[in-house]
Design a protein around this motif. Structure first.
Motif, mmCIF file in Angstrom:
data_model
loop_
_atom_site.group_PDB
_atom_site.id
_atom_site.type_symbol
_atom_site.label_atom_id
_atom_site.label_comp_id
_atom_site.label_asym_id
_atom_site.label_seq_id
_atom_site.Cartn_x
_atom_site.Cartn_y
_atom_site.Cartn_z
ATOM 1 N N ASP A 12 0.826 -1.210 0.000
ATOM 2 C CA ASP A 12 0.000 0.000 0.000
ATOM 3 C C ASP A 12 0.857 1.255 0.000
ATOM 4 O OD1 ASP A 12 -2.198 -1.639 0.066
ATOM 5 O OD2 ASP A 12 -2.549 -1.423 2.223
ATOM 6 N N ALA A 13 1.990 1.194 0.717
ATOM 7 C CA ALA A 13 2.882 2.352 0.764
ATOM 8 C C ALA A 13 3.465 2.652 -0.611
ATOM 9 C CB ALA A 13 4.008 2.096 1.769
ATOM 10 N N LEU A 14 3.779 1.615 -1.373
ATOM 11 C CA LEU A 14 4.311 1.802 -2.722
ATOM 12 C C LEU A 14 3.263 2.425 -3.640
ATOM 13 C CD1 LEU A 14 6.306 -1.545 -3.062
ATOM 14 C CD2 LEU A 14 7.284 0.758 -3.170
ATOM 15 N N TYR A 27 3.113 10.883 -14.865
ATOM 16 C CA TYR A 27 3.448 9.452 -14.906
ATOM 17 C C TYR A 27 4.777 9.197 -15.611
ATOM 18 C CZ TYR A 27 3.165 4.502 -16.078
ATOM 19 O OH TYR A 27 3.447 3.167 -16.218
ATOM 20 N N GLU A 28 4.940 9.775 -16.794
ATOM 21 C CA GLU A 28 6.136 9.506 -17.590
ATOM 22 C C GLU A 28 7.402 10.007 -16.898
ATOM 23 O OE1 GLU A 28 6.003 7.637 -19.997
ATOM 24 O OE2 GLU A 28 3.987 7.721 -20.850
ATOM 25 N N GLN A 29 7.269 11.074 -16.122
ATOM 26 C CA GLN A 29 8.441 11.668 -15.478
ATOM 27 C C GLN A 29 8.823 10.966 -14.179
ATOM 28 O OE1 GLN A 29 5.820 13.526 -16.688
ATOM 29 N NE2 GLN A 29 6.979 13.982 -18.547
ATOM 30 N N THR A 30 7.996 10.040 -13.724
ATOM 31 C CA THR A 30 8.257 9.321 -12.473
ATOM 32 C C THR A 30 8.901 7.974 -12.763
ATOM 33 O OG1 THR A 30 6.363 10.378 -11.393
ATOM 34 C CG2 THR A 30 7.208 8.361 -10.390
ATOM 35 N N THR A 31 9.972 7.660 -12.075
ATOM 36 C CA THR A 31 10.660 6.385 -12.257
ATOM 37 C C THR A 31 10.395 5.479 -11.059
ATOM 38 O OG1 THR A 31 12.697 7.082 -11.146
ATOM 39 C CG2 THR A 31 12.497 7.575 -13.522
ATOM 40 N N VAL A 32 10.717 4.207 -11.230
ATOM 41 C CA VAL A 32 10.603 3.268 -10.115
ATOM 42 C C VAL A 32 11.524 3.696 -8.978
ATOM 43 C CG1 VAL A 32 11.033 0.880 -9.392
ATOM 44 C CG2 VAL A 32 9.868 1.330 -11.558
ATOM 45 N N ASP A 33 12.711 4.195 -9.316
ATOM 46 C CA ASP A 33 13.630 4.672 -8.274
ATOM 47 C C ASP A 33 13.011 5.804 -7.465
ATOM 48 O OD1 ASP A 33 15.667 2.882 -8.808
ATOM 49 O OD2 ASP A 33 16.594 4.177 -10.324
ATOM 50 N N ASP A 34 12.297 6.701 -8.140
ATOM 51 C CA ASP A 34 11.618 7.786 -7.430
ATOM 52 C C ASP A 34 10.587 7.222 -6.441
ATOM 53 O OD1 ASP A 34 13.014 9.681 -8.930
ATOM 54 O OD2 ASP A 34 11.456 9.777 -10.468
ATOM 55 N N ARG A 43 14.540 -1.269 -4.468
ATOM 56 C CA ARG A 43 13.956 -1.669 -5.756
ATOM 57 C C ARG A 43 13.447 -3.106 -5.717
ATOM 58 N NH1 ARG A 43 14.977 0.915 -10.621
ATOM 59 N NH2 ARG A 43 15.094 -1.117 -11.655
ATOM 60 N N ARG A 44 14.156 -3.972 -5.016
ATOM 61 C CA ARG A 44 13.740 -5.380 -4.957
ATOM 62 C C ARG A 44 12.370 -5.501 -4.300
ATOM 63 N NH1 ARG A 44 18.422 -9.144 -2.626
ATOM 64 N NH2 ARG A 44 16.771 -10.661 -3.051
ATOM 65 N N SER A 45 12.130 -4.656 -3.325
ATOM 66 C CA SER A 45 10.818 -4.686 -2.663
ATOM 67 C C SER A 45 9.711 -4.292 -3.633
ATOM 68 C CB SER A 45 10.813 -3.736 -1.459
ATOM 69 O OG SER A 45 11.729 -4.160 -0.482
ATOM 70 N N PHE A 46 9.987 -3.290 -4.488
ATOM 71 C CA PHE A 46 8.988 -2.868 -5.464
ATOM 72 C C PHE A 46 8.637 -4.027 -6.399
ATOM 73 C CE2 PHE A 46 7.622 -1.311 -9.564
ATOM 74 C CZ PHE A 46 6.732 -0.302 -9.253
ATOM 75 N N PHE A 47 9.663 -4.665 -6.957
ATOM 76 C CA PHE A 47 9.409 -5.704 -7.953
ATOM 77 C C PHE A 47 8.907 -7.002 -7.328
ATOM 78 C CE2 PHE A 47 12.397 -2.897 -10.283
ATOM 79 C CZ PHE A 47 11.567 -2.609 -11.361
ATOM 80 N N ARG A 48 8.974 -7.101 -6.018
ATOM 81 C CA ARG A 48 8.369 -8.247 -5.336
ATOM 82 C C ARG A 48 6.845 -8.169 -5.442
ATOM 83 N NH1 ARG A 48 9.927 -7.780 0.320
ATOM 84 N NH2 ARG A 48 12.006 -8.181 -0.517
ATOM 85 N N LYS A 53 6.097 -0.692 -13.666
ATOM 86 C CA LYS A 53 5.499 0.554 -13.183
ATOM 87 C C LYS A 53 4.011 0.589 -13.507
ATOM 88 C CE LYS A 53 6.366 4.624 -15.110
ATOM 89 N NZ LYS A 53 7.004 5.901 -15.508
ATOM 90 N N GLU A 54 3.620 0.020 -14.648
ATOM 91 C CA GLU A 54 2.204 0.001 -15.016
ATOM 92 C C GLU A 54 1.370 -0.752 -13.979
ATOM 93 O OE1 GLU A 54 4.640 -0.745 -17.049
ATOM 94 O OE2 GLU A 54 4.510 0.645 -18.748
ATOM 95 N N ASP A 55 1.943 -1.828 -13.436
ATOM 96 C CA ASP A 55 1.172 -2.659 -12.501
ATOM 97 C C ASP A 55 0.824 -1.929 -11.207
ATOM 98 O OD1 ASP A 55 0.982 -5.516 -13.667
ATOM 99 O OD2 ASP A 55 3.080 -5.005 -13.988
ATOM 100 N N VAL A 56 1.640 -0.947 -10.814
ATOM 101 C CA VAL A 56 1.341 -0.232 -9.585
ATOM 102 C C VAL A 56 0.114 0.662 -9.756
ATOM 103 C CG1 VAL A 56 2.710 1.880 -9.929
ATOM 104 C CG2 VAL A 56 2.496 0.908 -7.642
ATOM 105 N N VAL A 57 -0.255 0.958 -11.000
ATOM 106 C CA VAL A 57 -1.460 1.755 -11.259
ATOM 107 C C VAL A 57 -2.713 0.907 -11.095
ATOM 108 C CG1 VAL A 57 -2.635 3.212 -12.955
ATOM 109 C CG2 VAL A 57 -0.139 3.191 -12.856
#
Length: 233
Positions: A12-14, A27-34, A43-48, A53-57
């Motif tokens: 939920d925090a992500l 959207y386009e200007q935001t990266t996964v690192d951001d 980053r590993r936590s995000f991709f877990r 990036k589309e999936d987080v939407v």
């Protein structure tokens, strides 16, 4: 209560961090690192949790699709097929209605980003395929059963999405369930099987006459036997 217990779950925090950045920067200007920097994770936590990036939407569609598949799999012969797929579509509405603010934000974001719109269409197609597969199984013995299944599944999705988009365009105001029920009513009236009402108390059910006749008997003899039966009924 400790501060760690008040933190939202990492997933939920992500999502919250991502949408805050999407709204502030685009959207386009935001990266996964951001996103992971703002959320305070790696980053590993995000991709877990999210393959891209589309999936987080669209964080809840996989769960909703699984719920829909399970709902349809639990169907029995007593369930009228068209009503059943309409009820399955309402699971999607419930997901959107659980968090109107987030749903409206996502709708606005998706309208602006062609890539997200394409992603959303692929998700919608998966819902439609789940509905069609259930109907194909139920209509397996019908003439044009596969055609009927595909047409009805497409109609259910179209009706649901028409009402859902109207609700989202109104910023989540009004009764989304009533709007979807109204739209799905068109599908059920066009393709569903209406229940047969019982005869009124003052009406007698029609008589059914069964006549057994010798093979090759002339038609006039058969008619004569029917008339005699009715006269003595």
């Amino acid at each position: 209560m400790s501060s760690s217990s008040t933190k939202p779950p990492m997933r939920d925090a992500l999502v919250a961090a991502a949408f805050r950045l999407f709204l502030e920067r685009g959207y386009e200007q935001t990266t996964v690192d951001d996103i992971v920097t703002l959320a305070g994770v790696g980053r590993r936590s995000f991709f877990r949790y999210f393959p891209s990036k589309e999936d987080v939407v669209f964080p809840d569609h996989e769960r909703c699709l699984a719920d829909m598949t399970a709902f349809l799999a639990a169907s029995g012969e007593e369930h009228e097929p068209v009503r059943r797929v309409c009820d399955a579509a309402r699971l999607v509405l419930r997901m959107y209605a659980e968090n109107p603010t987030f749903s409206v934000q996502r709708y606005r974001l998706t309208k602006k980003v062609p890539g997200l719109r394409a992603y959303e269409l692929s998700v919608v197609w998966r819902y439609e395929r789940a509905l069609a597969e259930y109907l194909r199984e139920r209509f397996a013995g019908r003439r044009d059963g596969t055609l009927q299944a595909d047409v009805i599944a497409a109609a259910v999705v179209a009706a649901h999405n028409n009402a859902l988009r109207s609700w989202l365009r109104s910023d989540g105001q009004g009764d989304a369930s009533a709007a979807v029920d109204h739209a799905l009513g068109y599908v059920q009236s066009a393709f569903g099987v209406a229940p047969v009402p019982p005869p009124a108390r003052d009406e007698q059910p029609d008589d059914v006459v069964v006549v057994v006749s010798r093979r090759g008997a002339p038609l006039w003899r058969v008619v004569q036997e029917i008339e005699a039966t009715l006269q003595h009924g």
